[in-house]
Motif scaffolding. Structure first.
Motif, mmCIF file in Angstrom:
data_model
loop_
_atom_site.group_PDB
_atom_site.id
_atom_site.type_symbol
_atom_site.label_atom_id
_atom_site.label_comp_id
_atom_site.label_asym_id
_atom_site.label_seq_id
_atom_site.Cartn_x
_atom_site.Cartn_y
_atom_site.Cartn_z
ATOM 1 N N LYS A 71 2.362 1.924 -3.322
ATOM 2 C CA LYS A 71 1.374 2.475 -4.248
ATOM 3 C C LYS A 71 1.124 3.957 -3.970
ATOM 4 O O LYS A 71 0.992 4.765 -4.897
ATOM 5 N N LEU A 72 1.078 4.337 -2.696
ATOM 6 C CA LEU A 72 0.782 5.726 -2.336
ATOM 7 C C LEU A 72 1.947 6.665 -2.603
ATOM 8 O O LEU A 72 1.741 7.801 -3.071
ATOM 9 N N ARG A 129 0.829 -1.206 0.000
ATOM 10 C CA ARG A 129 0.000 0.000 0.000
ATOM 11 C C ARG A 129 0.863 1.255 0.000
ATOM 12 O O ARG A 129 0.592 2.209 -0.739
ATOM 13 N N HIS A 130 1.894 1.288 0.831
ATOM 14 C CA HIS A 130 2.752 2.467 0.900
ATOM 15 C C HIS A 130 3.523 2.681 -0.397
ATOM 16 O O HIS A 130 3.750 3.816 -0.814
ATOM 17 N N GLU A 177 -1.347 13.407 -2.593
ATOM 18 C CA GLU A 177 -2.750 12.990 -2.550
ATOM 19 C C GLU A 177 -3.134 12.262 -1.270
ATOM 20 O O GLU A 177 -4.308 12.260 -0.895
ATOM 21 N N HIS A 178 -2.166 11.625 -0.613
ATOM 22 C CA HIS A 178 -2.463 10.849 0.591
ATOM 23 C C HIS A 178 -1.382 11.050 1.637
ATOM 24 O O HIS A 178 -0.286 11.537 1.331
ATOM 25 N N GLU A 222 -4.392 6.046 7.568
ATOM 26 C CA GLU A 222 -4.276 6.672 6.248
ATOM 27 C C GLU A 222 -5.380 7.707 6.054
ATOM 28 O O GLU A 222 -6.512 7.513 6.507
#
Length: 265
Positions: free
Chosen positions: A16-17, A13-14, A96-97, A76
């Protein structure tokens, strides 16, 4: 404590972010100020997971090592993040995140040599293709310790926690107190293959799934929102296979669960 599938899922996930992007890093809590300053403005090159250890790799051969322990978690949110609330050890923000790290056992700057030392201390990780299952087999089958204790020993197998330990032994029909030396090769190969499959499902689905569809006869989870299990946290409940009451005991200061009929001593 999160099991290995959770850490591998966080690594994905990280990546991807934030992967390939420059991040903003701060330590609102103040306990990682110097470390956050060192990675602030750097590009995240990639992420990695070994057992229950998460690694962020930044340009300049800087790494951040995180072990969530019992209480750590990542929260998140969509950027811009609101003002931090509570004890935020590390805040990482992209365009964005962002994520907030709270309550980890470890959050520290690592060098490549530190990573090598860490990996050398860990056993085979069922979720890593470069793991050596032969090393795990040798350590288990060469020890007189209980197999239930060996499965939880991160120097033997990295990433297995109490849920997977209890469930994979049930599925293999192996009593948790059997010594490692009593585990024949076919039994161990089945246990390892089952760990690989079950933990991969955990990464994909974001939750532990161990009960086969044919065995799921409607008995509820041990607690709302928790996984449906064969024996874990089901002390006194009927076994999903034979109806015998599930039992529990202490093993190396952790609770272990099994069915005395399906897992004969």
């Amino acid at each position: 404590m999160p099991e290995g599938h959770t850490i591998h899922r966080l690594a994905r996930r990280h990546k991807k972010l934030f992967g390939g992007r420059r991040v903003r890093a701060t330590s609102p809590q103040g306990r990682f100020v110097d470390g956050a300053a060192r990675i602030d403005g750097r590009r995240l090159l990639g992420t990695d997971a070994w057992g229950k250890h998460l690694l962020h790799r930044y340009e300049g051969e800087l790494l951040v090592h995180v072990h969530l322990g019992l209480y750590g978690r990542f929260d998140e949110a969509v950027a811009p993040l609101p003002a931090p609330v509570g004890q935020v050890r590390l805040r990482i923000e992209g365009d964005e995140h962002g994520v907030d790290l709270r309550g980890p056992t470890a959050c520290e700057i690592f060098t490549p040599a530190d990573v090598d030392d860490l990996v050398a201390r860990l056993g085979a990780d069922p979720l890593r293709r470069d793991s050596d299952p032969e090393a795990a087999a040798a350590r288990v089958r060469g020890s007189r310790r209980a197999v239930g204790a060996l499965l939880m020993d991160q120097k033997v197998i990295a990433g297995v926690g109490n849920v997977y330990r209890a469930e994979v032994l049930f599925r293999a029909g192996v009593h948790p107190f059997r010594p490692g030396t009593s585990i024949v090769r076919d039994e161990w190969d089945d246990i390892w293959a089952d760990l690989v499959d079950l933990m991969a499902v955990g990464v994909r689905r974001g939750r532990i799934v161990t009960v086969r569809a044919d065995d799921d006869h409607g008995a509820p989870s041990y607690r709302p929102g928790r996984p449906r299990t064969y024996v874990y946290r089901r002390r006194g409940e009927p076994c999903r296979i034979c109806g015998t009451s599930v039992v529990m005991a202490d093993l190396d200061a952790r609770k272990v669960y099994w069915c005395p009929v399906c897992q004969p001593e």
